[in-house]
Scaffold this motif. Structure first.
Motif, PDB file in Angstrom:
ATOM      1  N   VAL A   1     -10.875  12.331   5.598  1.00  0.00           N
ATOM      2  CA  VAL A   1     -11.202  11.815   6.919  1.00  0.00           C
ATOM      3  C   VAL A   1     -11.315  12.998   7.876  1.00  0.00           C
ATOM      4  CG1 VAL A   1     -10.317  10.444   8.837  1.00  0.00           C
ATOM      5  CG2 VAL A   1     -10.056   9.613   6.501  1.00  0.00           C
ATOM      6  N   TYR A   2     -12.382  13.001   8.653  1.00  0.00           N
ATOM      7  CA  TYR A   2     -12.573  14.041   9.656  1.00  0.00           C
ATOM      8  C   TYR A   2     -11.558  13.800  10.774  1.00  0.00           C
ATOM      9  CZ  TYR A   2     -15.192  16.931  12.990  1.00  0.00           C
ATOM     10  OH  TYR A   2     -15.575  17.873  13.901  1.00  0.00           O
ATOM     11  N   GLY A   3     -10.707  14.792  11.003  1.00  0.00           N
ATOM     12  CA  GLY A   3      -9.566  14.580  11.893  1.00  0.00           C
ATOM     13  C   GLY A   3      -9.770  15.022  13.330  1.00  0.00           C
ATOM     14  N   VAL A   4     -11.019  15.299  13.719  1.00  0.00           N
ATOM     15  CA  VAL A   4     -11.290  15.741  15.089  1.00  0.00           C
ATOM     16  C   VAL A   4     -11.849  14.561  15.881  1.00  0.00           C
ATOM     17  CG1 VAL A   4     -12.541  17.393  16.524  1.00  0.00           C
ATOM     18  CG2 VAL A   4     -11.769  18.061  14.245  1.00  0.00           C
ATOM     19  N   GLY A   5     -11.327  14.380  17.093  1.00  0.00           N
ATOM     20  CA  GLY A   5     -11.736  13.246  17.925  1.00  0.00           C
ATOM     21  C   GLY A   5     -10.499  12.658  18.569  1.00  0.00           C
TER      22      GLY A   5
ATOM     23  N   MET B   1       0.839  -1.206   0.000  1.00  0.00           N
ATOM     24  CA  MET B   1       0.000   0.000   0.000  1.00  0.00           C
ATOM     25  C   MET B   1       0.872   1.252   0.000  1.00  0.00           C
ATOM     26  SD  MET B   1      -3.163   1.433   0.501  1.00  0.00           S
ATOM     27  CE  MET B   1      -4.216   0.114   1.080  1.00  0.00           C
ATOM     28  N   ARG B   2       0.666   2.100  -1.005  1.00  0.00           N
ATOM     29  CA  ARG B   2       1.437   3.345  -1.080  1.00  0.00           C
ATOM     30  C   ARG B   2       0.495   4.523  -0.853  1.00  0.00           C
ATOM     31  NH1 ARG B   2       3.460  -0.191  -4.760  1.00  0.00           N
ATOM     32  NH2 ARG B   2       1.915   0.498  -6.275  1.00  0.00           N
ATOM     33  N   LEU B   3       0.716   5.181   0.282  1.00  0.00           N
ATOM     34  CA  LEU B   3      -0.202   6.232   0.722  1.00  0.00           C
ATOM     35  C   LEU B   3       0.485   7.572   0.814  1.00  0.00           C
ATOM     36  CD1 LEU B   3      -2.102   4.801   3.820  1.00  0.00           C
ATOM     37  CD2 LEU B   3      -2.989   5.111   1.514  1.00  0.00           C
ATOM     38  N   VAL B   4      -0.291   8.611   0.518  1.00  0.00           N
ATOM     39  CA  VAL B   4       0.131   9.976   0.789  1.00  0.00           C
ATOM     40  C   VAL B   4      -0.817  10.526   1.847  1.00  0.00           C
ATOM     41  CG1 VAL B   4       0.113  12.299  -0.178  1.00  0.00           C
ATOM     42  CG2 VAL B   4       1.144  10.449  -1.477  1.00  0.00           C
ATOM     43  N   LEU B   5      -0.270  11.122   2.900  1.00  0.00           N
ATOM     44  CA  LEU B   5      -1.115  11.748   3.916  1.00  0.00           C
ATOM     45  C   LEU B   5      -1.082  13.247   3.714  1.00  0.00           C
ATOM     46  CD1 LEU B   5      -0.518  10.160   7.433  1.00  0.00           C
ATOM     47  CD2 LEU B   5      -2.604  10.173   6.080  1.00  0.00           C
ATOM     48  N   LEU B   6      -2.262  13.828   3.552  1.00  0.00           N
ATOM     49  CA  LEU B   6      -2.353  15.270   3.366  1.00  0.00           C
ATOM     50  C   LEU B   6      -3.070  15.885   4.557  1.00  0.00           C
ATOM     51  CD1 LEU B   6      -3.640  15.319  -0.331  1.00  0.00           C
ATOM     52  CD2 LEU B   6      -1.296  15.737   0.425  1.00  0.00           C
ATOM     53  N   GLY B   7      -2.684  17.085   4.899  1.00  0.00           N
ATOM     54  CA  GLY B   7      -3.365  17.769   5.999  1.00  0.00           C
ATOM     55  C   GLY B   7      -2.505  18.929   6.462  1.00  0.00           C
ATOM     56  N   ALA B   8      -3.167  19.925   7.028  1.00  0.00           N
ATOM     57  CA  ALA B   8      -2.470  21.129   7.477  1.00  0.00           C
ATOM     58  C   ALA B   8      -1.529  20.801   8.632  1.00  0.00           C
ATOM     59  CB  ALA B   8      -3.497  22.163   7.912  1.00  0.00           C
ATOM     60  N   PRO B   9      -0.584  21.707   8.917  1.00  0.00           N
ATOM     61  CA  PRO B   9       0.221  21.548  10.133  1.00  0.00           C
ATOM     62  C   PRO B   9      -0.715  21.433  11.336  1.00  0.00           C
ATOM     63  CG  PRO B   9       1.009  23.421   8.843  1.00  0.00           C
ATOM     64  CD  PRO B   9      -0.237  22.924   8.172  1.00  0.00           C
ATOM     65  N   GLY B  10      -0.476  20.461  12.188  1.00  0.00           N
ATOM     66  CA  GLY B  10      -1.334  20.278  13.360  1.00  0.00           C
ATOM     67  C   GLY B  10      -2.533  19.383  13.112  1.00  0.00           C
ATOM     68  N   SER B  11      -2.673  18.876  11.889  1.00  0.00           N
ATOM     69  CA  SER B  11      -3.850  18.046  11.588  1.00  0.00           C
ATOM     70  C   SER B  11      -3.691  16.621  12.102  1.00  0.00           C
ATOM     71  CB  SER B  11      -4.124  18.037  10.080  1.00  0.00           C
ATOM     72  OG  SER B  11      -3.031  17.456   9.398  1.00  0.00           O
ATOM     73  N   GLY B  12      -2.479  16.274  12.530  1.00  0.00           N
ATOM     74  CA  GLY B  12      -2.267  14.940  13.091  1.00  0.00           C
ATOM     75  C   GLY B  12      -1.680  13.947  12.097  1.00  0.00           C
ATOM     76  N   LYS B  13      -1.107  14.451  11.014  1.00  0.00           N
ATOM     77  CA  LYS B  13      -0.511  13.553  10.011  1.00  0.00           C
ATOM     78  C   LYS B  13       0.545  12.642  10.616  1.00  0.00           C
ATOM     79  CE  LYS B  13       1.264  16.475   7.190  1.00  0.00           C
ATOM     80  NZ  LYS B  13       0.971  17.806   7.709  1.00  0.00           N
ATOM     81  N   GLY B  14       1.451  13.246  11.381  1.00  0.00           N
ATOM     82  CA  GLY B  14       2.561  12.473  11.950  1.00  0.00           C
ATOM     83  C   GLY B  14       2.054  11.376  12.879  1.00  0.00           C
ATOM     84  N   THR B  15       1.104  11.746  13.739  1.00  0.00           N
ATOM     85  CA  THR B  15       0.524  10.783  14.688  1.00  0.00           C
ATOM     86  C   THR B  15      -0.158   9.643  13.947  1.00  0.00           C
ATOM     87  OG1 THR B  15       0.054  12.628  16.157  1.00  0.00           O
ATOM     88  CG2 THR B  15      -1.106  10.570  16.609  1.00  0.00           C
ATOM     89  N   GLN B  16      -0.964   9.989  12.978  1.00  0.00           N
ATOM     90  CA  GLN B  16      -1.701   8.947  12.256  1.00  0.00           C
ATOM     91  C   GLN B  16      -0.763   8.107  11.398  1.00  0.00           C
ATOM     92  OE1 GLN B  16      -4.694   8.006  12.930  1.00  0.00           O
ATOM     93  NE2 GLN B  16      -4.983   9.679  14.365  1.00  0.00           N
ATOM     94  N   ALA B  17       0.247   8.735  10.844  1.00  0.00           N
ATOM     95  CA  ALA B  17       1.202   7.980  10.021  1.00  0.00           C
ATOM     96  C   ALA B  17       1.905   6.922  10.861  1.00  0.00           C
ATOM     97  CB  ALA B  17       2.220   8.923   9.382  1.00  0.00           C
ATOM     98  N   ALA B  18       2.264   7.286  12.094  1.00  0.00           N
ATOM     99  CA  ALA B  18       2.954   6.336  12.973  1.00  0.00           C
ATOM    100  C   ALA B  18       2.038   5.146  13.274  1.00  0.00           C
ATOM    101  CB  ALA B  18       3.371   7.033  14.266  1.00  0.00           C
ATOM    102  N   ARG B  19       0.760   5.419  13.434  1.00  0.00           N
ATOM    103  CA  ARG B  19      -0.189   4.335  13.713  1.00  0.00           C
ATOM    104  C   ARG B  19      -0.441   3.488  12.471  1.00  0.00           C
ATOM    105  NH1 ARG B  19      -4.558   5.570  17.713  1.00  0.00           N
ATOM    106  NH2 ARG B  19      -3.338   6.171  19.513  1.00  0.00           N
TER     107      ARG B  19
END
Ligand code: ADP
Length: 192
Positions: free
Chosen positions: A168-172, A1-19
């Motif tokens: 994906v809604y990133g709040v929660g 699976m080759r994914l690109v994660l998009l989102g503003a600074p603070g959107s949680g990209k790094g956190t979600q990428a690690a998971r």
């Protein structure tokens, strides 16, 4: 699976990428982390990038592409990867598409993490206190959010036009968002 994660600074990209890395068993490649490592190591590239990053501006496309190419040449990307922080403008999106075509490993999906501006600012202010990242000062945060709106947001359309975008809604809680991300990837269904 080759994914690109998009989102503003603070959107949680790094956190979600690690998971996602754990869930999918593919490496997490963050251009921000690669650049910070180069800065910490004091390499010529890092010395060039340091001030630009502290101001919250984009490091030159050539530098980041070179760094990414080197990273993608390592053996662990055979089963795929999660790209976090790249592409950040349309030139990078086109360069990435050409590079991945050349190695016959096109992006499968781009996942956009959607978080409102107020919350982004709150989260970045919180992180500034906790982590003390050099670019989490108010002026740099403002710049990074502006760069995102002006340069990175068009990348969302780039993937939408190719039928590769899910949102994906990133709040929660982190778990809630991870579940949404995995579901969106599984179903390739969250239109936006
Ligand atoms: P954030 O998403 O919170 O801004 P990152 O770690 O992704 O954090 O990026 C930090 C900084 O690194 C950016 O503000 C920019 O200066 C630099 N950077 C990261 N990725 C890129 C890229 N693809 N192109 C240019 N600069 C980048």
């Amino acid at each position: 699976m080759r994914l690109v994660l998009l989102g503003a600074p603070g959107s949680g990209k790094g956190t979600q990428a690690a998971r996602l890395k754990e869930a999918l068993g593919v490496p997490h490649i963050s251009t921000g982390d690669l650049l910070r490592a180069a800065v910490a190591a004091g390499t010529p590239l890092g010395q060039q990038a340091k001030a630009v990053m502290e101001r919250g501006e984009l490091v030159s496309d050539d530098i980041v592409l070179g760094m990414l190419e080197e990273r993608l040449a390592q053996g662990d990307v055979g089963k795929g990867f999660i790209l976090d922080g790249y592409p950040r403008n349309l030139a990078q999106a086109n360069a990435l598409e050409a590079l991945l075509e050349r190695i016959q490993q096109p992006v499968d999906l781009a996942v956009q993490l959607d978080v409102g501006t107020e919350l982004l600012i709150q989260r970045l202010a919180g992180r500034a206190k906790e982590e003390g990242r050099a670019d989490d000062n108010p002026e740099s945060v403002r710049n990074r959010l502006r760069v995102y709106t002006d340069q990175t947001a068009p990348v969302i359309d780039f993937y939408r036009q190719r039928g590769k975008l899910v949102c994906v809604y990133g709040v929660g809680s982190m778990d809630e968002v991870s579940q949404r991300v995995l579901e969106a990837i599984r179903n390739h269904a969250a239109t936006c």
